[in-house]
Design a protein around this motif. Structure first.
Motif, PDB file in Angstrom:
ATOM      1  N   GLY A 117      31.803  17.722  25.041  1.00 17.30           N
ATOM      2  CA  GLY A 117      32.044  18.486  26.259  1.00 17.30           C
ATOM      3  C   GLY A 117      33.187  19.463  26.086  1.00 17.30           C
ATOM      4  N   THR A 118      34.140  19.430  26.980  1.00 18.50           N
ATOM      5  CA  THR A 118      35.290  20.330  26.886  1.00 18.50           C
ATOM      6  C   THR A 118      36.232  19.959  25.752  1.00 18.50           C
ATOM      7  N   GLY A 119      36.143  18.728  25.268  1.00 20.12           N
ATOM      8  CA  GLY A 119      37.049  18.258  24.221  1.00 20.12           C
ATOM      9  C   GLY A 119      38.219  17.448  24.738  1.00 20.12           C
ATOM     10  N   TRP A 120      38.338  17.327  26.067  1.00 19.41           N
ATOM     11  CA  TRP A 120      39.519  16.663  26.622  1.00 19.41           C
ATOM     12  C   TRP A 120      39.587  15.187  26.223  1.00 19.41           C
ATOM     13  N   THR A 121      38.494  14.450  26.368  1.00 14.95           N
ATOM     14  CA  THR A 121      38.539  13.037  26.024  1.00 14.95           C
ATOM     15  C   THR A 121      38.819  12.849  24.537  1.00 14.95           C
ATOM     16  N   SER A 122      38.230  13.698  23.694  1.00 14.69           N
ATOM     17  CA  SER A 122      38.503  13.621  22.260  1.00 14.69           C
ATOM     18  C   SER A 122      39.985  13.824  21.980  1.00 14.69           C
ATOM     19  N   ALA A 123      40.587  14.784  22.689  1.00 21.66           N
ATOM     20  CA  ALA A 123      42.011  15.043  22.502  1.00 21.66           C
ATOM     21  C   ALA A 123      42.853  13.852  22.942  1.00 21.66           C
ATOM     22  N   LEU A 124      42.480  13.225  24.051  1.00 23.88           N
ATOM     23  CA  LEU A 124      43.217  12.051  24.515  1.00 23.88           C
ATOM     24  C   LEU A 124      43.126  10.913  23.497  1.00 23.88           C
ATOM     25  N   LEU A 125      41.947  10.712  22.931  1.00 25.53           N
ATOM     26  CA  LEU A 125      41.781   9.666  21.921  1.00 25.53           C
ATOM     27  C   LEU A 125      42.608   9.980  20.676  1.00 25.53           C
ATOM     28  N   CYS A 126      42.619  11.256  20.270  1.00 25.34           N
ATOM     29  CA  CYS A 126      43.438  11.647  19.116  1.00 25.34           C
ATOM     30  C   CYS A 126      44.922  11.417  19.392  1.00 25.34           C
ATOM     31  N   ALA A 127      45.350  11.769  20.594  1.00 26.10           N
ATOM     32  CA  ALA A 127      46.762  11.583  20.951  1.00 26.10           C
ATOM     33  C   ALA A 127      47.150  10.113  20.970  1.00 26.10           C
TER      34      ALA A 127
END
Length: 377
Positions: A117-127
Motif C-alpha cells: 500500500g502506501t508503505g506506512w506499515t512496512s516502515a513501522l515494522l522496519c522501525a
C-alpha cells in the motif's frame, strides 16, 4: 503539540499504542506515506469520489492526513473510468496500531507484510524490527513504486517485492509473522506453509455478506494447519483475486417465488455481529440496497445474489405483505438469511469475537463458535 503527536498520545492513553511501538510511530509518521493525491467521498462526483491534491488544496490534504480516518489513496485500481470502488488506502491509525499489537512481534522476528500500500506499515515494522527483518509485497506496480520512494525518503529499506500476496514470498520463508492489510475469504495455505510453527498470521477476513473480522491465527507444526480466533471488528479492501462478485437488482418481472417475510429485513443487518454470523451461514451471498429517490420509503428493497444464478429481494416497508419477498434460482437466498438470523438468536447473539477458524493442512476452513469442536454447519 502537533496533531500527529496528539494522536499518538491519545492512542497511548487508551492503551491502543504500547511503548514498544510508540517510537516506531514517531520515527515513521503517517504523513510521510500519504500520496500527494488522495480521494474523498463526493455524492456529486460521477464515481462518488473526488481527488484532493496536496498542491492544489493543501489545507484539505493535511486535514485528511491528520485525521483518525482511513484515507483512500486509489480508486478503481487506478482506472479513470471505473465505478467508484476504493482499492487502496492508508488505514485508520488506531487500527494499524491494533493489528501490530495482535501481531505480537519480538526482537529478532521476521515479518512478511502483505499489501505494501502506501508503505506506512512496512516502515513501522522496519522501525521496530530493522530493515533486514521485513519483507513487503504489493500486487500493483504503480502503488509499489510510490511506496518504495516514500520508504527510501525516510531511510527504510525492507525487502520489496511486486507480486501476488496470496502466494506469499517463499524466497524469504519461513517467517515468524505474516501481516496482511487486505481482506481474504480464504486464507491461502501457502501463508501457513511459510510461517514457522507457533508463528502468527494476522489478516482481515470476511464473507461477501460481511467483510468484518480481524483474524489472528497460530501456525501448527508442518502438516497441522493453523488455528485462531477473530479478535476484532474491521473492514478492509479485498485481495484483488478474492473480491466478491457485484450485485445487481433483481430484475425478473415474474420471480419464481414471492410471499411475505418471516423477519423484519432490518434484522439482516441488525449489527456487525449479526451480519458476520449470517454471512458465515450463507456462503457466496452479497447484498445491495436499492430504492427510487422519488419514493425512498415505499421502494426501499434489500437485494441478495450469489454467483450461480440465485437472487432475492425483500421490501422494507410492509415486509409481511404477500408480495414483499421475491426469490429466483436454485437457492432461496432470503430464506437462508432468515434461518441464519434465527440461528444467531438461538446461539444467544454471539459477538464475532466468539468465533474462530481452523485451517487444515489442505486449506479447508472450518468456522467454529467458542471452541474448535463446535463447528458451524
Amino acid at each position: 503539540m502537533d496533531q500527529y503527536a496528539q494522536l499518538l498520545a491519545d492512542l497511548a492513553e487508551v492503551g491502543a499504542l504500547g511503548e514498544e511501538w510508540r517510537g516506531a510511530f514517531e520515527r515513521a509518521p503517517r504523513s510521510a506515506f500519504v500520496p500527494d493525491e488522495v480521494w474523498v467521498e463526493d455524492d456529486e462526483a460521477p464515481n462518488g469520489y473526488r481527488s484532493v491534491s496536496r498542491h492544489a488544496d493543501p489545507a484539505r490534504w493535511w486535514e485528511e492526513v491528520n485525521s483518525r480516518r482511513q484515507i483512500v489513496t486509489q480508486v478503481d485500481d487506478g482506472r479513470a473510468d471505473g465505478p467508484g470502488i476504493a482499492t487502496s488506502s492508508s488505514s485508520m491509525p488506531s487500527l494499524v496500531a491494533a493489528m501490530l499489537r495482535h501481531l505480537a512481534v519480538a526482537d529478532g522476528n521476521t515479518v512478511l507484510d502483505i499489501g505494501t500500500g502506501t508503505g506506512w506499515t512496512s516502515a513501522l515494522l522496519c522501525a521496530r524490527l530493522g530493515d533486514q527483518a521485513v519483507t513487503t509485497i504489493e500486487v500493483d506496480p504503480a502503488v509499489a513504486a510510490t511506496a518504495g520512494e516514500r520508504l527510501a525518503a525516510i531511510g527504510a529499506k525492507p525487502t520489496r517485492v511486486v507480486g501476488d500476496g496470496l502466494l506469499g514470498h517463499p524466497a524469504g520463508a519461513p517467517y515468524d509473522r505474516i501481516h496482511s492489510t487486505a481482506a481474504v475469504q480464504q486464507v491461502p495455505p501457502v501463508w501457513i506453509e511459510q510461517t514457522r510453527p507457533g508463528g502468527i498470521i494476522v489478516t482481515p477476513w470476511g464473507t461477501p455478506y460481511a467483510n468484518a473480522g480481524l483474524l489472528r491465527l497460530e501456525a501448527g507444526e508442518p502438516g497441522q494447519g493453523a488455528l485462531g480466533r477473530f479478535v476484532g471488528d474491521v473492514s478492509f479492501m479485498w485481495m484483488r483475486a478474492q473480491r466478491p462478485h457485484a450485485v445487481k437488482a433483481l430484475g425478473r418481472p415474474s420471480p419464481e417465488y414471492q410471499g411475505p417475510s418471516r423477519i423484519d429485513p432490518d434484522l439482516a443487518e441488525e449489527n456487525v455481529h449479526a451480519a458476520f454470523a449470517i454471512g458465515l451461514r450463507v456462503p457466496g451471498v452479497r447484498t445491495l440496497h436499492t430504492w427510487d429517490e422519488a419514493d425512498p420509503a415505499g421502494t426501499h428493497r434489500f437485494h441478495l445474489a450469489d454467483d450461480a444464478g440465485s437472487c432475492a429481494s425483500v421490501r422494507f416497508q410492509d415486509w409481511a405483505g404477500p408480495d414483499a419477498v421475491h426469490q429466483s434460482g436454485p437457492r432461496r437466498l432470503w430464506d437462508e438469511v432468515t434461518s441464519a438470523h434465527l440461528a444467531w438468536l438461538a446461539d444467544d447473539r454471539p459477538e464475532l469475537t466468539r468465533f474462530g477458524l481452523t485451517i487444515t493442512a489442505e486449506g479447508d476452513q472450518q468456522v467454529w463458535l467458542d471452541a474448535p469442536g463446535n463447528v458451524l454447519p
